[in-house]
Design a protein around this motif. Sequence first.
Motif, PDB file in Angstrom:
ATOM      1  N   SER A 551      19.337  40.895  44.154  1.00  0.00           N
ATOM      2  CA  SER A 551      19.781  40.220  45.310  1.00  0.00           C
ATOM      3  C   SER A 551      21.343  40.500  45.205  1.00  0.00           C
ATOM      4  O   SER A 551      21.899  40.872  44.085  1.00  0.00           O
ATOM      5  N   GLU A 552      22.373  40.318  46.182  1.00  0.00           N
ATOM      6  CA  GLU A 552      23.546  40.723  46.052  1.00  0.00           C
ATOM      7  C   GLU A 552      24.336  39.772  44.881  1.00  0.00           C
ATOM      8  O   GLU A 552      25.337  40.437  44.150  1.00  0.00           O
ATOM      9  N   ALA A 553      24.038  38.497  44.850  1.00  0.00           N
ATOM     10  CA  ALA A 553      24.549  37.492  43.668  1.00  0.00           C
ATOM     11  C   ALA A 553      24.165  38.457  42.143  1.00  0.00           C
ATOM     12  O   ALA A 553      24.964  38.427  41.491  1.00  0.00           O
ATOM     13  N   GLU A 554      23.141  39.051  42.092  1.00  0.00           N
ATOM     14  CA  GLU A 554      22.608  39.354  40.916  1.00  0.00           C
ATOM     15  C   GLU A 554      23.558  40.840  40.520  1.00  0.00           C
ATOM     16  O   GLU A 554      23.993  41.268  39.594  1.00  0.00           O
ATOM     17  N   VAL A 555      23.804  41.684  41.824  1.00  0.00           N
ATOM     18  CA  VAL A 555      24.377  42.815  41.677  1.00  0.00           C
ATOM     19  C   VAL A 555      25.788  42.508  41.044  1.00  0.00           C
ATOM     20  O   VAL A 555      26.630  43.104  40.464  1.00  0.00           O
ATOM     21  N   ARG A 556      26.294  41.446  41.962  1.00  0.00           N
ATOM     22  CA  ARG A 556      27.815  41.182  41.454  1.00  0.00           C
ATOM     23  C   ARG A 556      27.761  40.508  40.096  1.00  0.00           C
ATOM     24  O   ARG A 556      28.877  40.759  39.165  1.00  0.00           O
ATOM     25  N   ALA A 557      26.783  39.712  39.786  1.00  0.00           N
ATOM     26  CA  ALA A 557      26.917  39.280  38.317  1.00  0.00           C
ATOM     27  C   ALA A 557      26.801  40.370  37.225  1.00  0.00           C
ATOM     28  O   ALA A 557      27.146  40.364  36.219  1.00  0.00           O
ATOM     29  N   ARG A 558      26.091  41.528  37.704  1.00  0.00           N
ATOM     30  CA  ARG A 558      25.863  42.690  36.661  1.00  0.00           C
ATOM     31  C   ARG A 558      27.397  43.488  36.567  1.00  0.00           C
ATOM     32  O   ARG A 558      27.613  43.964  35.486  1.00  0.00           O
ATOM     33  N   TYR A 559      27.955  43.488  37.602  1.00  0.00           N
ATOM     34  CA  TYR A 559      29.323  44.182  37.836  1.00  0.00           C
ATOM     35  C   TYR A 559      30.315  43.428  36.932  1.00  0.00           C
ATOM     36  O   TYR A 559      30.993  43.784  36.075  1.00  0.00           O
ATOM     37  N   GLU A 560      30.163  42.094  36.944  1.00  0.00           N
ATOM     38  CA  GLU A 560      31.059  41.190  36.009  1.00  0.00           C
ATOM     39  C   GLU A 560      30.670  41.337  34.574  1.00  0.00           C
ATOM     40  O   GLU A 560      31.546  41.434  33.758  1.00  0.00           O
ATOM     41  N   VAL A 561      29.419  41.237  34.373  1.00  0.00           N
ATOM     42  CA  VAL A 561      28.866  41.543  33.097  1.00  0.00           C
ATOM     43  C   VAL A 561      29.492  42.934  32.385  1.00  0.00           C
ATOM     44  O   VAL A 561      30.015  43.035  31.269  1.00  0.00           O
ATOM     45  N   SER A 562      29.318  43.813  33.301  1.00  0.00           N
ATOM     46  CA  SER A 562      29.858  45.288  32.745  1.00  0.00           C
ATOM     47  C   SER A 562      31.345  45.328  32.600  1.00  0.00           C
ATOM     48  O   SER A 562      31.741  46.025  31.637  1.00  0.00           O
ATOM     49  N   LEU A 563      32.062  44.729  33.480  1.00  0.00           N
ATOM     50  CA  LEU A 563      33.455  44.793  33.234  1.00  0.00           C
ATOM     51  C   LEU A 563      34.060  43.930  32.084  1.00  0.00           C
ATOM     52  O   LEU A 563      34.585  44.084  31.139  1.00  0.00           O
ATOM     53  N   GLU A 564      33.226  42.741  31.734  1.00  0.00           N
ATOM     54  CA  GLU A 564      33.412  41.939  30.538  1.00  0.00           C
ATOM     55  C   GLU A 564      33.208  42.637  29.329  1.00  0.00           C
ATOM     56  O   GLU A 564      33.875  42.773  28.251  1.00  0.00           O
ATOM     57  N   ASN A 565      32.176  43.483  29.414  1.00  0.00           N
ATOM     58  CA  ASN A 565      31.614  44.183  28.134  1.00  0.00           C
ATOM     59  C   ASN A 565      32.804  45.312  28.009  1.00  0.00           C
ATOM     60  O   ASN A 565      32.986  45.563  26.502  1.00  0.00           O
ATOM     61  N   TYR A 566      33.179  45.673  28.842  1.00  0.00           N
ATOM     62  CA  TYR A 566      34.405  47.132  28.587  1.00  0.00           C
ATOM     63  C   TYR A 566      35.586  46.334  28.104  1.00  0.00           C
ATOM     64  O   TYR A 566      36.196  47.057  27.009  1.00  0.00           O
ATOM     65  N   THR A 567      36.069  45.281  28.591  1.00  0.00           N
ATOM     66  CA  THR A 567      37.367  44.690  28.287  1.00  0.00           C
ATOM     67  C   THR A 567      37.174  44.111  26.725  1.00  0.00           C
ATOM     68  O   THR A 567      38.000  44.468  25.954  1.00  0.00           O
ATOM     69  N   LYS A 568      36.035  43.497  26.546  1.00  0.00           N
ATOM     70  CA  LYS A 568      35.823  42.927  25.187  1.00  0.00           C
ATOM     71  C   LYS A 568      35.615  44.054  24.222  1.00  0.00           C
ATOM     72  O   LYS A 568      36.166  43.821  22.947  1.00  0.00           O
TER      73      LYS A 568
END
Length: 695
Positions: A551-568
């Motif tokens: 779903s769009e919500a799931e796409v946006r969630a994975r986007y956030e997870v990927s950015l968090e992983n990069y920053t962390k």
Amino acid sequence: MAATTTEIFGSMVFNDHVMKERLPSATYKSLHETIRRGAPLDVEVANVVANAMKDWAIEHGATHYTHWFQPLTGVTSEKHDSFISPTKDGRVIMEFSGKELVKGEPDASSFPSGGLRATAEARGYTAWDPTSYAFVKDEVLCIPTAFCSYSGEVLDEKTPLLRSMSAISTQACRILKLFGKTVPQVSTTVGPEQEYFLVDREQYLQREDLRLCGRTLFGAMPPKGQELDDHYFGVIKPRVSGYMKELDDELWKLGVAAKTKHNEVAPAQHELAPIFSTTNIAVDHNQLTMEMMKCVATRHGMACLLHEKPFDGVNGSGKHNNWSISTPTENLLDPGKTPMENLQFLLFLAAVIKAVDQYQDLLRVTVASAGNDHRLGANEAPPAIISIFVGEELEAIIESIASGADYIAPAKTRMELGVDILPTFSKDTTDRNRTSPFAFTGNKFEFRMPGSAMSIADANIVLNTAVAKELKGYADELENAEDFDTAVIKLVKRTIRDHKRIIFNGNGYSHEWEQEAEKRGLCNLKSTVDALPCVLERKNIELFEEFGIFSEAEVRARYEVSLENYTKALHIEALTMLDMAKKQIVPAVAAYMGDLADTACSKKALSSALSTRAEETLLAKLSAGADMLVEKIDELQAAVDGASRGDSLQEAACYKDRVLPKMAELRAVADALELATGKDYWPFPTYADLLFGVN
């Protein structure tokens, strides 16, 4: 007497052979129907399977079971429950029900969710995937499962992968039906080549950066690196050979068809490649492979490094995703002897070309990570620009189709080596291209961009779904065609004309290609921060929604997870650098300078005639370097302290643009000091120790 390879292969797997032996005929047939056609699983069938699975697992030493799943951490997860059930007389019996087989309830708020789950919303579910065989590992029955939240959001890699496989199967079957072929299903298959490094474990434990970050944050190049090309395919050292033999055995027991092993380009670098398997199984097996690589290395006194760039200055590690699409009897990407006349092959080839061109940005997103940013674009991995290598023969066919000119097939030639005793053999009609991100290699495509530590699920989810999208469009058009062959030719010609910009057979490393790619309108997303926002483009969200992948919500969630992983990841690296520099490098350099100064003073005290020029020159160099080191430590600390606390993209951009450059500056100063400091003073193993320390 030692067991043979054929005897140990799959010995710890509850596979089809075991099920056929242990399950009642009706149960086996019902389960097989579920696996083959996705039919609903009957509760009674699940109970019978669970009991047989439990008995088999206990015979193989298992005392516990776990729902083995793949959350958005990039690794696998498991919670162990024992088979024991207390009896009234104070004893226990071993039980395992169909309900326990089919469903589990891990905590869904403690895994990455991109905001889909709050801490107070903890319930999640795991659901048995009967298409992937259960196995026994470390005396635990591992049951491959999907993972979702209480409200049904996808929180894992397996669920969307299975959905994408179903999507491409449905659309490919529609196309094949038009060619007069009725098949039960079409499967994508994958053979992931896994690169890795092996270093001595004692030396590994002395490096805080390797232990916490998986890569070296400091390290000057030794006098010898990979310049002589003597490690690639070289004789495998005895200690490494022993490791590889045990790794093969452990993987074979788990049903992983490990096939090829060899030394890679960089010192201490190696590769393992399995035989192709269905994509879902290939992803599961690759996760197992990475786990076993690390476990077996420990038993051999080594550490296995799966980071994309463990060492600066030598090649990093990738994971080549060899992807194809097949029926139970036919590889749909096999050109045959006359590819120009093979309309079915040309249609599937056109679908892949169009899919990669249309969704090149999305494919780039699937390989975006802090670790892989160090590798992509260097002369060791494909560039960040997505393009397709098809080879000379297919390129000539494509040009012929696009232009309408006659196609002249290349003549088959024999390789004559000029020595009578050596055999002659047919020469391939095209060369290979190691600089291509997405290369056709005879009957499959090799996607060379994934990093060695990554799950290959994301890349295959996008490949499967994007190709399904194009096949659906083709089927919609062709099902109404009056003259099928003419319509296919017209469709292929149109696809080639509109999407041949993505085809490039030249040197992907050249500056000229970067300029040419820009003229063609191809994406050049050089970093993770550049790439990740592309996933939110409307065409990409609509692709996933159309086929029910996310779903769009799931796409946006994975986007956030990927950015968090990069920053962390970068935050941890920066803090580790600061810790090592302050607590290890500064004291080591100071100690060496102190001893040099003491030596100079002793010489002067002994005799004014003794020269202290060497000590004074080196002291001056070290003192200036130490001052610069402290300055760069302060600058990095300030960059970390001032990292943006805006939205996740702004923070990631801050780490890329401000923190990473300061990390590079600190490293340059520290590496120069390493070369000037006595080896006995340097606080941790050097590159020479690590890269050449395993014999």
